[in-house]
Design an enzyme around this catalytic site. Structure first.
Site, mmCIF file in Angstrom:
data_model
loop_
_atom_site.group_PDB
_atom_site.id
_atom_site.type_symbol
_atom_site.label_atom_id
_atom_site.label_comp_id
_atom_site.label_asym_id
_atom_site.label_seq_id
_atom_site.Cartn_x
_atom_site.Cartn_y
_atom_site.Cartn_z
ATOM 1 N N PHE A 241 -111.219 -39.172 35.906
ATOM 2 C CA PHE A 241 -111.712 -38.736 36.819
ATOM 3 C C PHE A 241 -112.851 -39.107 37.325
ATOM 4 C CE2 PHE A 241 -108.195 -35.761 34.166
ATOM 5 C CZ PHE A 241 -108.302 -34.473 34.949
ATOM 6 N N GLU A 242 -113.179 -39.200 38.469
ATOM 7 C CA GLU A 242 -114.503 -38.998 38.908
ATOM 8 C C GLU A 242 -115.124 -38.067 39.769
ATOM 9 O OE1 GLU A 242 -116.490 -41.896 38.533
ATOM 10 O OE2 GLU A 242 -115.374 -43.730 37.135
#
Length: 387
Positions: A241-242
């Protein structure tokens, strides 16, 4: 589920802005003890506790960790928003508690969080220490991984404001990006990576309803020293996840909401077993992150270059500076007279007026503070025009 309403109701209001440390989460952990199991699973280089939260009692196990990079706190905020929802009495929250066991390490790098640095106290990037296991924080994560034996891993990070997505029109910020990390040099797709791919597609389908064309796909070059690649190679479906930039949301208070949406929609997709069909085309159609943004761009500026006047363009970029437990955004001039400068999160048309620096110079100096005049009456402080 009305995700907007759920987040509004369950947002952890004691966590805000960018600076999040153990001192900020410990009072919340105290409150969560009545609903979840709270443990200290190890210590950092400087002896700070690394906490785990065990939530739920179901068969499907997910290991989630945040702030592996100490200055990347958006997903930490979203995790506590999610935990507030998870302890509620709704049938949806109860279904997740019954079907999942979550093991959450909310701040893996407490020393880096305190110092507001990417690295740990030994100046090591923990996300390049998967094989060497040279740092105590890396060993804690590996021990939890080996003991918990997860069915999925969520590797949760922030990304810089420079990342955007090219669309048919103007580029848009990459507000949330995902990656199903490669498990080998060939970047092949096996059963484990396939599950991660299908899960990402399901979360992207939800997010497109809220941030269309602002969900990206991170580069999948293989590096076994990266934790996500290592766990994927170990046979556990892993999702990166970014948390990125949303328009003018430098404190990432809007982005945290979309991470919350992704978490809940992902749990639902796994629980409903809707991630079993190959979604490779949909995954690779998610646009890849590119370095396309500066924070601020100034167009049509009159500068004096090598004793010649010319109309040019320049840009400034914010540096995040910790000052008295608050993260300040200080603008510095970063690119000058480069016509390839693409787009800014904010842009000014200087209309051919002259650049005037603090010492009267007519050419912006690289990596200096963005305090200047355009013409005689347009004043810019910290990169922004002021009255």
């Amino acid at each position: 589920m009305n995700l907007e309403l759920l987040h509004l109701e369950h947002k952890e209001k004691s966590l805000e802005k960018r600076y999040i440390t153990n001192a900020h989460i410990e009072p919340i952990l105290d409150k969560l003890k009545s609903s979840f199991e709270i443990n200290v699973v190890g210590k950092s280089v400087l002896g700070k506790p690394i906490y785990s939260i065990i939530a739920g009692k179901g068969k499907t196990k997910i290991l989630l960790w945040s702030q592996m990079h100490g200055n990347e706190s958006t997903t930490t905020k979203a995790l506590f928003d999610m935990l507030n929802w998870l302890q509620s009495d709704t049938k949806e929250a109860k279904a997740i508690r019954d079907h999942f066991t979550l093991c959450i390490l909310p701040i893996l790098n407490p020393d880096g969080a305190k110092l507001y640095t990417r690295e740990n106290a030994n100046k090591i990037d923990l996300n390049r220490d998967a094989v060497a296991q040279s740092q105590p924080e890396s060993k804690v994560l590996r021990e939890v991984f080996n003991t918990f034996k997860p069915d999925f891993c969520y590797n949760m990070h922030d990304q810089r404001t420079i990342f955007g997505l090219e669309t048919d029109g103007r580029p848009k910020p990459a507000t949330v990006s995902f990656l199903a990390p490669a498990y080998n040099e060939e970047r092949a797709i096996n059963n484990h990576r396939q599950k991660a791919i299908n899960l990402i597609v399901a979360m992207n389908d939800t997010l497109q309803n809220y941030i269309p064309e602002q969900v990206g796909r991170f580069d999948d070059s293989f590096n076994i020293n990266c934790v996500g690649d290592y766990f994927q190679a170990a046979g556990v479906p892993t999702v990166l996840f970014e948390a990125g930039h949303y328009q003018q949301d430098y404190e990432r208070e809007v982005t945290r909401k979309f991470i919350f949406f992704a978490l809940l929609s992902g749990f639902h997709s796994i629980n409903e077993n809707v991630i079993v069909v190959s979604k490779n085309d949909e995954y690779f159609n998610i646009p890849q992150n590119k370095n396309v943004f500066y924070d601020i761009i100034y167009k049509n500026v009159n500068i004096n270059y090598e004793n010649k006047e010319k109309i040019a363009i320049f840009a400034s970029q914010y540096k995040e500076v910790l000052f008295e437990n608050y993260v300040m955004f200080q603008a510095f001039i970063k690119e000058i007279n480069n016509l390839d400068i693409a787009v800014g999160h904010a842009e000014y048309d200087c209309k051919g007026d002259r650049y005037v620096g603090k010492n009267g110079e007519n050419f912006p100096d690289f990596d200096t503070e963005a305090n200047f005049f355009i013409g005689s009456d347009r004043k810019f402080i910290n990169g922004v025009e002021v009255e």
